[in-house]
Motif scaffolding. Structure first.
Motif, short mmCIF file in Angstrom:
data_model
loop_
_atom_site.label_atom_id
_atom_site.label_comp_id
_atom_site.label_asym_id
_atom_site.label_seq_id
_atom_site.Cartn_x
_atom_site.Cartn_y
_atom_site.Cartn_z
N ALA A 118 0.84 -1.20 0.00
CA ALA A 118 0.00 0.00 0.00
C ALA A 118 0.87 1.25 0.00
O ALA A 118 2.03 1.22 0.41
CB ALA A 118 -0.94 0.01 1.20
N VAL A 119 0.28 2.34 -0.46
CA VAL A 119 0.89 3.67 -0.41
C VAL A 119 0.03 4.53 0.50
O VAL A 119 -1.19 4.63 0.30
CB VAL A 119 0.99 4.30 -1.81
CG1 VAL A 119 1.52 5.73 -1.72
CG2 VAL A 119 1.90 3.47 -2.71
N VAL A 120 0.66 5.16 1.48
CA VAL A 120 -0.05 6.00 2.45
C VAL A 120 0.45 7.44 2.31
O VAL A 120 1.66 7.68 2.33
CB VAL A 120 0.17 5.50 3.89
CG1 VAL A 120 -0.58 6.38 4.89
CG2 VAL A 120 -0.26 4.04 4.03
N VAL A 121 -0.47 8.37 2.13
CA VAL A 121 -0.16 9.80 2.06
C VAL A 121 -0.54 10.42 3.40
O VAL A 121 -1.70 10.33 3.82
CB VAL A 121 -0.90 10.48 0.91
CG1 VAL A 121 -0.52 11.95 0.81
CG2 VAL A 121 -0.62 9.77 -0.41
N TRP A 122 0.41 11.05 4.08
CA TRP A 122 0.17 11.54 5.43
C TRP A 122 0.94 12.83 5.69
O TRP A 122 1.84 13.20 4.93
CB TRP A 122 0.58 10.49 6.47
CG TRP A 122 2.05 10.14 6.43
CD1 TRP A 122 2.66 9.29 5.56
CD2 TRP A 122 3.08 10.66 7.27
NE1 TRP A 122 4.01 9.23 5.81
CE2 TRP A 122 4.30 10.06 6.86
CE3 TRP A 122 3.09 11.55 8.34
CZ2 TRP A 122 5.51 10.34 7.47
CZ3 TRP A 122 4.31 11.84 8.96
CH2 TRP A 122 5.49 11.23 8.54
N GLY A 191 -0.35 12.57 16.33
CA GLY A 191 -0.57 13.86 15.69
C GLY A 191 -0.44 13.81 14.19
O GLY A 191 -0.04 14.80 13.56
N VAL A 192 -0.78 12.67 13.58
CA VAL A 192 -0.64 12.48 12.14
C VAL A 192 -2.01 12.32 11.51
O VAL A 192 -2.88 11.64 12.05
CB VAL A 192 0.23 11.23 11.84
CG1 VAL A 192 0.22 10.91 10.35
CG2 VAL A 192 1.66 11.47 12.31
N GLU A 193 -2.21 12.96 10.36
CA GLU A 193 -3.44 12.83 9.59
C GLU A 193 -3.16 12.05 8.32
O GLU A 193 -2.23 12.37 7.58
CB GLU A 193 -4.02 14.20 9.24
CG GLU A 193 -5.30 14.13 8.42
CD GLU A 193 -5.80 15.48 7.97
OE1 GLU A 193 -6.82 15.53 7.26
OE2 GLU A 193 -5.15 16.49 8.32
N VAL A 194 -3.96 11.03 8.07
CA VAL A 194 -3.83 10.23 6.85
C VAL A 194 -4.71 10.85 5.78
O VAL A 194 -5.93 10.92 5.93
CB VAL A 194 -4.24 8.76 7.11
CG1 VAL A 194 -4.14 7.95 5.82
CG2 VAL A 194 -3.38 8.15 8.19
#
Length: 283
Positions: A118-122, A191-194
């Motif tokens: 998978a590729v996750v943009v965060w 404190g991370v937004e996906v």
């Protein structure tokens, strides 16, 4: 620990002020005598310490300020800034970043080994939580994303047994939305937004890929045959109905059975049928 804003001073204003004070104090040390010279030396030392209060904040970056281990606040104002020289400044990037997992081998819900990636943009949305809640937030993102991907792959089958069940291959949009929610739940504390999560690779593991391909081919052949038979039966029914309606020929049950058999052979055969013309007897 939630992020708090800190008000820092413009670095250019403080730079001008410190330069002017530094020049005045140097002149005082040189030309002033007596106790005032000692005061000028002490003030020059203070001004020298103030030079360590400068730091730079780039666009989409935050500076996390601490005073002897106590969190003071985060500075989002860009450019040259100045704050208490005893503050420690740790820069945290707020830019959008990509993480691509490696190909993970997981058993799906049906127990079949599959390969998935998978590729996750965060991006970081709370610099205080990213710095203080986890040891290394970048490593935390990679580990938790792969854990969420493994959990999702083991919760659903590669191929659904029926059309109403979710599967990894057939329900791509629903699966990636569930993947995004699963990763976001794990990264919330850091404190991370996906922003987005996409499956970049999905396939059966090499040891069963050949067998699964044969099964898919067999299933496709069966479905094609089923559709072909249904169409052929409909055409035979239509042919018999039209013959009876036009009264072109009278067929008994035996002849109808022979006609149905011949039509089904013609319509359902794998190869093109060669017609045989009955020319009658020569004698």
């Amino acid at each position: 620990m939630k992020e708090a804003q800190v008000n820092s001073r413009s670095g250019f204003v403080m730079l001008s002020a410190l330069l002017l004070l530094q020049l005045l104090l140097i002149a005082a040390v040189i030309f002033v005598m007596g106790p005032l010279k000692l005061v000028a030396i002490l003030l020059a030392v203070v001004v020298f310490i103030c030079w360590f209060g400068f730091y730079m904040v780039q666009p989409n970056q935050a500076a996390v300020l601490q005073l002897f281990g106590r969190y003071v606040g985060s500075d989002h104002q860009t450019g040259l800034r100045w704050a208490n020289p005893f503050y420690s400044k740790q820069r945290v990037s707020l830019r959008v970043r990509n993480f691509e997992s490696g190909k993970l081998k997981v058993n799906d819900h049906a127990g079949n080994p599959v390969e998935i990636a998978a590729v996750v943009v965060w991006k970081v949305v709370d610099s205080a939580e990213a710095v203080f809640e986890v040891e290394d937030y970048e490593n935390f993102v990679s580990i938790q994303s792969e854990a969420a991907l493994r959990f999702l792959a083991s919760s659903y089958p590669y191929e659904a047994p029926d059309e109403h069940a979710l599967s990894l291959r057939s329900n791509g949009q629903e699966i990636v939305e569930l993947l995004k929610q699963e990763i976001q739940a794990r990264l919330e504390k850091a404190g991370v937004e996906v922003l987005e999560a996409r499956i970049s690779h999905l396939a059966y593991a090499p040891e069963i890929a050949s067998a699964m391909l044969q099964r898919q081919q067999a299933r496709a052949v069966v479905m094609a045959r089923q559709q072909l038979v249904e169409g052929a039966v409909g055409m035979v029914e239509l042919a018999l109905a039209r013959l009876s309606e036009k009264e072109l020929v009278q067929l008994d049950e035996e002849r109808k059975a022979a006609m149905v058999s011949n039509l089904l052979v013609v319509l359902c055969g794998d190869h093109q049928v060669q017609p045989v013309v009955n020319a009658g007897s020569l004698y």
